[in-house]
Design an enzyme around this catalytic site. Structure first.
Site, PDB file in Angstrom:
ATOM      1  N   ASP A  18       0.834  -1.211   0.000  1.00 54.77           N
ATOM      2  CA  ASP A  18       0.000   0.000   0.000  1.00 54.77           C
ATOM      3  C   ASP A  18       0.867   1.258   0.000  1.00 54.77           C
ATOM      4  O   ASP A  18       1.983   1.251   0.519  1.00 54.77           O
ATOM      5  CB  ASP A  18      -0.915  -0.029   1.234  1.00 54.77           C
ATOM      6  CG  ASP A  18      -2.069   0.952   1.110  1.00 54.77           C
ATOM      7  OD1 ASP A  18      -2.357   1.420  -0.017  1.00 54.77           O
ATOM      8  OD2 ASP A  18      -2.702   1.245   2.148  1.00 54.77           O
ATOM      9  N   HIS A  35       2.218   3.738  -9.147  1.00 56.50           N
ATOM     10  CA  HIS A  35       1.976   2.306  -9.419  1.00 56.50           C
ATOM     11  C   HIS A  35       3.159   1.697 -10.189  1.00 56.50           C
ATOM     12  O   HIS A  35       3.555   0.569  -9.931  1.00 56.50           O
ATOM     13  CB  HIS A  35       0.670   2.120 -10.188  1.00 56.50           C
ATOM     14  CG  HIS A  35      -0.549   2.476  -9.371  1.00 56.50           C
ATOM     15  ND1 HIS A  35      -0.723   2.044  -8.079  1.00 56.50           N
ATOM     16  CD2 HIS A  35      -1.657   3.212  -9.670  1.00 56.50           C
ATOM     17  CE1 HIS A  35      -1.879   2.512  -7.613  1.00 56.50           C
ATOM     18  NE2 HIS A  35      -2.460   3.224  -8.561  1.00 56.50           N
ATOM     19  N   ASN A  66     -11.018  -2.721  -5.280  1.00 57.54           N
ATOM     20  CA  ASN A  66     -10.274  -1.719  -6.053  1.00 57.54           C
ATOM     21  C   ASN A  66     -10.964  -1.325  -7.365  1.00 57.54           C
ATOM     22  O   ASN A  66     -10.594  -0.322  -7.987  1.00 57.54           O
ATOM     23  CB  ASN A  66      -8.834  -2.179  -6.325  1.00 57.54           C
ATOM     24  CG  ASN A  66      -7.929  -2.109  -5.110  1.00 57.54           C
ATOM     25  OD1 ASN A  66      -7.001  -2.899  -4.951  1.00 57.54           O
ATOM     26  ND2 ASN A  66      -8.179  -1.162  -4.203  1.00 57.54           N
ATOM     27  N   ARG A  69     -12.224   2.333  -7.913  1.00 57.77           N
ATOM     28  CA  ARG A  69     -11.375   3.458  -8.327  1.00 57.77           C
ATOM     29  C   ARG A  69     -11.769   3.933  -9.724  1.00 57.77           C
ATOM     30  O   ARG A  69     -12.545   3.277 -10.408  1.00 57.77           O
ATOM     31  CB  ARG A  69      -9.912   3.032  -8.292  1.00 57.77           C
ATOM     32  CG  ARG A  69      -9.512   2.637  -6.872  1.00 57.77           C
ATOM     33  CD  ARG A  69      -8.039   2.423  -6.747  1.00 57.77           C
ATOM     34  NE  ARG A  69      -7.717   2.068  -5.373  1.00 57.77           N
ATOM     35  CZ  ARG A  69      -6.507   2.096  -4.850  1.00 57.77           C
ATOM     36  NH1 ARG A  69      -5.486   2.462  -5.602  1.00 57.77           N
ATOM     37  NH2 ARG A  69      -6.309   1.765  -3.599  1.00 57.77           N
ATOM     38  N   LEU A 184      -6.683  -4.642   7.534  1.00 59.26           N
ATOM     39  CA  LEU A 184      -6.437  -5.773   6.636  1.00 59.26           C
ATOM     40  C   LEU A 184      -7.042  -5.569   5.255  1.00 59.26           C
ATOM     41  O   LEU A 184      -6.658  -6.253   4.301  1.00 59.26           O
ATOM     42  CB  LEU A 184      -6.969  -7.071   7.241  1.00 59.26           C
ATOM     43  CG  LEU A 184      -6.263  -7.536   8.522  1.00 59.26           C
ATOM     44  CD1 LEU A 184      -6.868  -8.843   9.030  1.00 59.26           C
ATOM     45  CD2 LEU A 184      -4.766  -7.717   8.274  1.00 59.26           C
TER      46      LEU A 184
HETATM   47  C1  IPE Z   1      -5.398  -2.771  -0.172  1.00 60.92           C
HETATM   48  O1  IPE Z   1      -5.084  -1.425  -0.295  1.00 60.92           O
HETATM   49  C2  IPE Z   1      -5.366  -3.435  -1.522  1.00 60.92           C
HETATM   50  C3  IPE Z   1      -4.064  -3.599  -2.131  1.00 60.92           C
HETATM   51  C4  IPE Z   1      -2.925  -3.234  -1.606  1.00 60.92           C
HETATM   52  C5  IPE Z   1      -4.062  -4.260  -3.406  1.00 60.92           C
HETATM   53  P1  IPE Z   1      -6.192  -0.302  -0.467  1.00 60.92           P
HETATM   54  O2  IPE Z   1      -5.464   0.966  -0.613  1.00 60.92           O
HETATM   55  O3  IPE Z   1      -7.153  -0.671  -1.540  1.00 60.92           O
HETATM   56  O4  IPE Z   1      -6.964  -0.382   0.929  1.00 60.92           O
HETATM   57  P2  IPE Z   1      -7.830   0.716   1.700  1.00 60.92           P
HETATM   58  O5  IPE Z   1      -8.806   1.274   0.707  1.00 60.92           O
HETATM   59  O6  IPE Z   1      -6.884   1.756   2.182  1.00 60.92           O
HETATM   60  O7  IPE Z   1      -8.470  -0.037   2.825  1.00 60.92           O
HETATM   61  C1  IPE Z   2      -1.526   0.325  -3.421  1.00 66.59           C
HETATM   62  O1  IPE Z   2      -1.350   1.694  -3.426  1.00 66.59           O
HETATM   63  C2  IPE Z   2      -1.791  -0.224  -4.797  1.00 66.59           C
HETATM   64  C3  IPE Z   2      -3.162  -0.749  -4.986  1.00 66.59           C
HETATM   65  C4  IPE Z   2      -4.103  -0.750  -4.092  1.00 66.59           C
HETATM   66  C5  IPE Z   2      -3.468  -1.320  -6.281  1.00 66.59           C
HETATM   67  P1  IPE Z   2      -2.566   2.697  -3.371  1.00 66.59           P
HETATM   68  O2  IPE Z   2      -2.991   3.057  -4.767  1.00 66.59           O
HETATM   69  O3  IPE Z   2      -3.668   2.179  -2.508  1.00 66.59           O
HETATM   70  O4  IPE Z   2      -1.878   3.949  -2.683  1.00 66.59           O
HETATM   71  P2  IPE Z   2      -2.508   4.950  -1.629  1.00 66.59           P
HETATM   72  O5  IPE Z   2      -3.082   4.139  -0.518  1.00 66.59           O
HETATM   73  O6  IPE Z   2      -3.559   5.749  -2.347  1.00 66.59           O
HETATM   74  O7  IPE Z   2      -1.350   5.789  -1.192  1.00 66.59           O
HETATM   75 MG    MG Z   3      -4.112   2.383  -0.556  1.00 67.48          MG
END
Ligand code: IPE
Ligand code: IPE
Ligand code: MG
Length: 229
Positions: A18, A35, A66, A69, A184
């Site tokens: 994350d 990413h 996800n 998004r 989690l």
């Molecule tokens: C969890 O991260 C999913 C992945 C790392 C693939 P998210 O960024 O989606 O989780 P939340 O929204 O902060 O709970």
């Molecule tokens: C984790 O990084 C990657 C995925 C969930 C696919 P994020 O895109 O959730 O990054 P933050 O949480 O917005 O910083």
């Molecule tokens: Mg995230």
């Protein structure tokens, strides 16, 4: 076998990768760049896998939530996946990495499903498992497994566990989440029952193999009790 030393060595580590978005935001860059840099962190880690002695590394790459998004961000993530499989598959094969996918990956775009099927076939004889969670949600995984257990006539912890996507992986020893969030997010809910947890502030694109080594050293010092004394 069964010595204190053996128990201090992790067999299976999972990571909630994350913080890509925040890494980019801090630098005034588009989330897509975060990413991309996140993929590079994955590549570094997979290259260091042999030295960790792990049997399995499980990475949370895309959750079933996800999809909420923006379409652009989901497209970016899917395209990164396509490019990563294409560019890194030969290295997986050369380094004896055995790919495994958990989650509802069969409902991803047909070309991605085909690429993954090919990658699974090409890496089937690998020694260390890299399990990637794609379109994965822990609650759904448990519901699917429970339904299959029920259909087979007996619903017990064992029959459910035997139907989980992770049924052929070692028990989860250590669950790491980067970026400072302490939750989690629907990852490995069943498997985490007695896993050790480690939450680190590092944003995923900054995660280095040395961070994993440090986490494994931390794990080795923990006393696991499983409810007993
Ligand atoms: C969890 O991260 C999913 C992945 C790392 C693939 P998210 O960024 O989606 O989780 P939340 O929204 O902060 O709970
Ligand atoms: C984790 O990084 C990657 C995925 C969930 C696919 P994020 O895109 O959730 O990054 P933050 O949480 O917005 O910083
Ligand atoms: Mg995230």
């Amino acid at each position: 076998m069964g010595s204190a030393l053996d128990q201090s060595r992790a067999r299976h580590v999972a990571i909630i990768m994350d913080g890509n978005g925040r890494w980019a935001k801090k630098r005034g860059l588009p989330r897509a760049v975060g990413h991309q840099r996140g993929v590079e962190a994955v590549r570094r880690l997979v290259r260091s896998l042999e030295g960790t002695g792990l049997e399995c590394l499980t990475l949370y790459a895309f959750s079933s939530e996800n999809w909420k998004r923006s379409e652009d961000e989901v497209d970016d993530l899917m395209n990164l996946m396509r490019r990563f499989i294409k560019s890194d598959l030969p290295e997986f094969v050369a380094n004896n990495v055995k790919l495994k996918i958990i989650g509802d990956w069969q409902s991803l775009a047909p070309d991605i499903v085909a690429m993954l099927e090919d990658a699974l076939a090409q890496t089937a004889n690998g020694r260390q498992t890299l399990a990637v969670a794609l379109n994965y949600g822990g609650q759904h995984e448990i519901a699917r497994a429970a339904a299959k257990a029920a259909a087979s006539g007996e619903v017990t912890i064992e029959t459910i566990a035997a139907q989980l996507d992770t049924h052929d992986l070692p028990p989860l020893d250590l669950l790491i989440r980067t970026s400072g969030e302490i939750r989690l997010s629907n990852f490995l809910l069943w498997q985490a029952a007695y896993a050790e947890m480690l939450f680190v502030d590092t944003l995923w694109p900054d995660f280095e193999p040395a961070h994993l080594t440090q986490a494994l050293n931390d794990f080795a010092r923990r006393e696991r009790r499983y409810g007993g004394r």
